[in-house]
Design a protein around this motif. Structure first.
Motif, PDB file in Angstrom:
ATOM      1  N   SER A  28       0.721  -1.146  -0.102  1.00  0.00           N
ATOM      2  CA  SER A  28       0.041   0.126   0.054  1.00  0.00           C
ATOM      3  C   SER A  28       0.882   1.300   0.118  1.00  0.00           C
ATOM      4  CB  SER A  28      -0.833   0.002   1.279  1.00  0.00           C
ATOM      5  OG  SER A  28      -1.449   1.183   1.311  1.00  0.00           O
ATOM      6  N   GLU A  29       0.338   2.159  -1.065  1.00  0.00           N
ATOM      7  CA  GLU A  29       1.160   3.632  -0.898  1.00  0.00           C
ATOM      8  C   GLU A  29       0.838   4.483   0.432  1.00  0.00           C
ATOM      9  OE1 GLU A  29       0.614   5.316  -4.324  1.00  0.00           O
ATOM     10  OE2 GLU A  29       1.592   4.103  -5.699  1.00  0.00           O
ATOM     11  N   HIS A  30      -0.105   4.311   0.897  1.00  0.00           N
ATOM     12  CA  HIS A  30      -0.720   5.064   2.022  1.00  0.00           C
ATOM     13  C   HIS A  30      -0.899   4.470   3.388  1.00  0.00           C
ATOM     14  CE1 HIS A  30      -4.379   2.265   1.805  1.00  0.00           C
ATOM     15  NE2 HIS A  30      -4.508   2.459   3.104  1.00  0.00           N
ATOM     16  N   TYR A  31      -0.649   4.980   4.530  1.00  0.00           N
ATOM     17  CA  TYR A  31      -0.496   4.590   5.898  1.00  0.00           C
ATOM     18  C   TYR A  31      -1.640   3.675   6.327  1.00  0.00           C
ATOM     19  CZ  TYR A  31       1.112   4.509  10.817  1.00  0.00           C
ATOM     20  OH  TYR A  31       1.683   3.897  12.011  1.00  0.00           O
ATOM     21  N   VAL A  32      -1.473   2.374   6.516  1.00  0.00           N
ATOM     22  CA  VAL A  32      -2.707   1.438   6.631  1.00  0.00           C
ATOM     23  C   VAL A  32      -3.067   1.991   8.200  1.00  0.00           C
ATOM     24  CG1 VAL A  32      -3.358  -0.894   7.227  1.00  0.00           C
ATOM     25  CG2 VAL A  32      -1.855  -0.198   5.309  1.00  0.00           C
ATOM     26  N   TRP A  33      -2.524   2.420   8.905  1.00  0.00           N
ATOM     27  CA  TRP A  33      -2.995   2.354  10.323  1.00  0.00           C
ATOM     28  C   TRP A  33      -4.361   3.824  10.320  1.00  0.00           C
ATOM     29  CZ3 TRP A  33      -1.888   0.023  15.052  1.00  0.00           C
ATOM     30  CH2 TRP A  33      -2.374   0.569  15.870  1.00  0.00           C
ATOM     31  N   ASP A  34      -4.068   4.672   9.285  1.00  0.00           N
ATOM     32  CA  ASP A  34      -5.258   5.710   9.218  1.00  0.00           C
ATOM     33  C   ASP A  34      -6.676   5.031   8.946  1.00  0.00           C
ATOM     34  OD1 ASP A  34      -3.109   7.642   9.825  1.00  0.00           O
ATOM     35  OD2 ASP A  34      -2.701   7.864   7.668  1.00  0.00           O
ATOM     36  N   SER A  35      -6.677   3.964   8.363  1.00  0.00           N
ATOM     37  CA  SER A  35      -8.046   3.414   7.979  1.00  0.00           C
ATOM     38  C   SER A  35      -8.288   2.255   8.802  1.00  0.00           C
ATOM     39  CB  SER A  35      -7.892   2.825   6.548  1.00  0.00           C
ATOM     40  OG  SER A  35      -6.698   1.841   6.430  1.00  0.00           O
ATOM     41  N   ARG A  36      -7.702   2.198  10.069  1.00  0.00           N
ATOM     42  CA  ARG A  36      -7.816   1.037  11.011  1.00  0.00           C
ATOM     43  C   ARG A  36      -9.424   0.937  11.315  1.00  0.00           C
ATOM     44  NH1 ARG A  36      -5.169  -0.473  17.060  1.00  0.00           N
ATOM     45  NH2 ARG A  36      -5.538  -2.557  16.703  1.00  0.00           N
ATOM     46  N   ASP A  37     -10.059   1.870  11.190  1.00  0.00           N
ATOM     47  CA  ASP A  37     -11.715   1.829  11.585  1.00  0.00           C
ATOM     48  C   ASP A  37     -12.168   0.810  10.491  1.00  0.00           C
ATOM     49  OD1 ASP A  37     -11.267   3.598   9.773  1.00  0.00           O
ATOM     50  OD2 ASP A  37     -13.125   4.776  10.374  1.00  0.00           O
ATOM     51  N   ARG A  38     -11.389   0.786   9.433  1.00  0.00           N
ATOM     52  CA  ARG A  38     -11.978  -0.212   8.258  1.00  0.00           C
ATOM     53  C   ARG A  38     -11.325  -1.652   8.306  1.00  0.00           C
ATOM     54  NH1 ARG A  38     -11.925   4.764   5.992  1.00  0.00           N
ATOM     55  NH2 ARG A  38      -9.908   4.260   4.804  1.00  0.00           N
ATOM     56  N   TRP A  39     -10.445  -2.082   9.090  1.00  0.00           N
ATOM     57  CA  TRP A  39      -9.849  -3.188   9.196  1.00  0.00           C
ATOM     58  C   TRP A  39     -10.601  -4.167   9.399  1.00  0.00           C
ATOM     59  CZ3 TRP A  39      -4.540  -3.255  12.360  1.00  0.00           C
ATOM     60  CH2 TRP A  39      -3.809  -2.317  11.690  1.00  0.00           C
ATOM     61  N   PRO A  40     -10.552  -5.537   8.807  1.00  0.00           N
ATOM     62  CA  PRO A  40     -11.525  -6.507   9.068  1.00  0.00           C
ATOM     63  C   PRO A  40     -11.279  -7.113  10.395  1.00  0.00           C
ATOM     64  CG  PRO A  40      -9.680  -7.220   7.669  1.00  0.00           C
ATOM     65  CD  PRO A  40      -9.466  -5.896   7.809  1.00  0.00           C
TER      66      PRO A  40
END
Length: 451
Positions: A28-40
């Protein structure tokens, strides 16, 4: 084999979610943590790992190295441990230890500390092995007209009588214990742990600390991730270490705190302090203590840490004296039919087993005799049977756990090693169900090696 047991000491929470995050951060090019509310969620993460990484052996398996798990393994024969240690990858059996300048807390008869009682573990080791160094006097000249420096031989005896601060793990109050041994553990990689109150402790990654969640190795407690050269990459878990606390009046409930100077009749209760930083210091000389008594811990730089244990052979002597069950100390296979690796079938009879038990007993008696004659434990234990039962701690990541199962769960592996793997797998299944299920269906007992 009925005595064999494995328990989990510590494990990375939500391990499948951790692997899922690592998979996505890799590409991923973006920081995955920023979307943690959408983690499975954890369960769904496991399904996605199998589908997009494990099935068809796609991509690389480095993502599986992030979740860590530590087992306490009990009562297996020594020969099995030797097998487990062979060809291992990423599996740790290391000793725990502290850097030389670590300050050890001693107290006087009233439980009070003072500057006069302060000493480092390195100084303790010097006094333990050589005695206390005398202060040179210019008026007394030695060789080449230099001030005479000698050692007092009572160093070890005096240290054994000193009051070591230890923690009663049942009620959280500090008591006193005594040192049984001071151990030099060699030159090892050392890390500095810094707390919110600015306390620091220099220790190895696997030294056990008493945290708010119980005993954990330093690395597991903070979720330590390091680079190949040992430098700290990041800490993945919050952690608080139990430390010296405030004085609590002895006539109050433990929950009623009173900030007061410690005195006779006053108890000291441990309290948690948050870890704020861990940094790599390089390789240094390291040491550890063995503590006598009920509580096997001590206070180092104000933090509660676990002591080391040194082999003494007391259980062997207990067998010789009839104080301990011989099969609690030694392992012999049950009576029954067996097959060796060459395909030879044989029957291990009750008569043969009884003879072997007698032989173990005679070996224990010979061991006791040699100890009484003055031989060291390391020398005398060469007389005892190879399959003394062994307890040990094993740490690994998810990938190395599968590698270990590949090696020792195959059909021609030592029977005790196969049983070891069966018990390991049960914990693997509870910890990471989707990955464990995939492993069992695709790799278990097939003698493959995890990539």
């Amino acid at each position: 084999m009925e005595r064999f047991c494995i328990d989990v000491i510590a494990a990375t929470p939500n391990p499948q979610q951790v692997v899922w995050a690592a998979m996505h951060q890799d590409y991923s090019e973006h920081y995955v943590w920023d979307s943690r509310d959408r983690w499975p969620p954890e369960e769904r993460s496991g399904e996605l790992i199998v589908k997009h990484l494990l099935a068809g052996e796609r991509g690389h398996y480095g993502c599986l190295e992030h979740p860590q798990i530590t087992f306490n393994v009990g009562y297996f024969p020594h020969s099995m441990m030797q097998q487990v240690r062979t060809h291992r990858v990423g599996v740790s059996f290391d000793v725990q230890c502290l850097a030389a300048d670590t300050e050890i807390t001693f107290v006087n008869d009233n439980g009070e500390t003072s500057k006069e009682l302060r000493t480092t573990i390195g100084e303790l080791y010097e006094r333990w092995t050589n005695g206390k160094k005398n202060i040179p006097q210019k008026s007394i000249l030695g060789i080449n007209e230099k001030p005479s420096i000698d050692y007092q031989c009572e160093g070890k005896n005096r240290i054994c009588k000193m009051h070591l601060r230890v923690l009663n793990e049942n009620n959280g109050l500090f008591e006193t214990g005594h040192i049984k041994d001071v151990i030099f553990s060699g030159i090892q990689p050392v890390y500095r742990v810094t707390l919110a109150d600015r306390k620091t402790l220099d220790c190895t990654v696997n030294h056990r600390l008493f945290t708010s969640a119980g005993w954990q190795t330093m690395g597991d407690a903070v979720g330590l991730i390091t680079s190949t050269d040992g430098c700290v990459v990041k800490l993945t878990k919050p952690c608080s270490v139990m430390c010296n606390g405030m004085a609590v009046a002895s006539n109050t409930e433990s929950s009623q705190w009173q900030s007061q100077r410690q005195s006779a009749g006053t108890n000291i209760k441990a309290h948690p302090v948050k870890v704020t930083k861990v940094e790599y210091l390089g390789k240094h000389k390291t040491y550890d203590l063995e503590v006598d008594g009920q509580w096997h811990n001590f206070v180092a730089n104000g933090m509660v840490v676990h002591n080391s244990f040194r082999y003494t052979g007391q259980r062997i002597i207990n067998v010789a004296q009839g104080k301990q069950d011989i099969e609690e100390v030694f392992y012999l296979r049950p009576v029954g039919n067996y097959t060796n690796r060459q395909g030879k079938r044989y029957f291990y009879s009750e008569a043969q087993r009884s003879e072997d038990i007698k032989w173990c007993l005679e070996a224990c008696k010979r061991y006791q005799q040699r100890i009484e004659e003055g031989l060291s434990e390391e020398h005398a234990r060469g007389l005892i049977p190879f399959d003394a039962r062994q307890n040990f701690v094993l740490s690994c990541n998810m990938r190395s756990l599968m590698h270990l199962l590949d090696l020792r769960w195959k059909k021609d592996a030592q029977l005790e090693a196969q049983k070891f793997c069966e018990l390991l797998y049960l914990h693997f299944e509870k910890w990471s169900p989707a990955v464990a299920k995939w492993y069992k269906e695709n790799r278990a007992k097939k003698a493959k090696l995890s990539p």
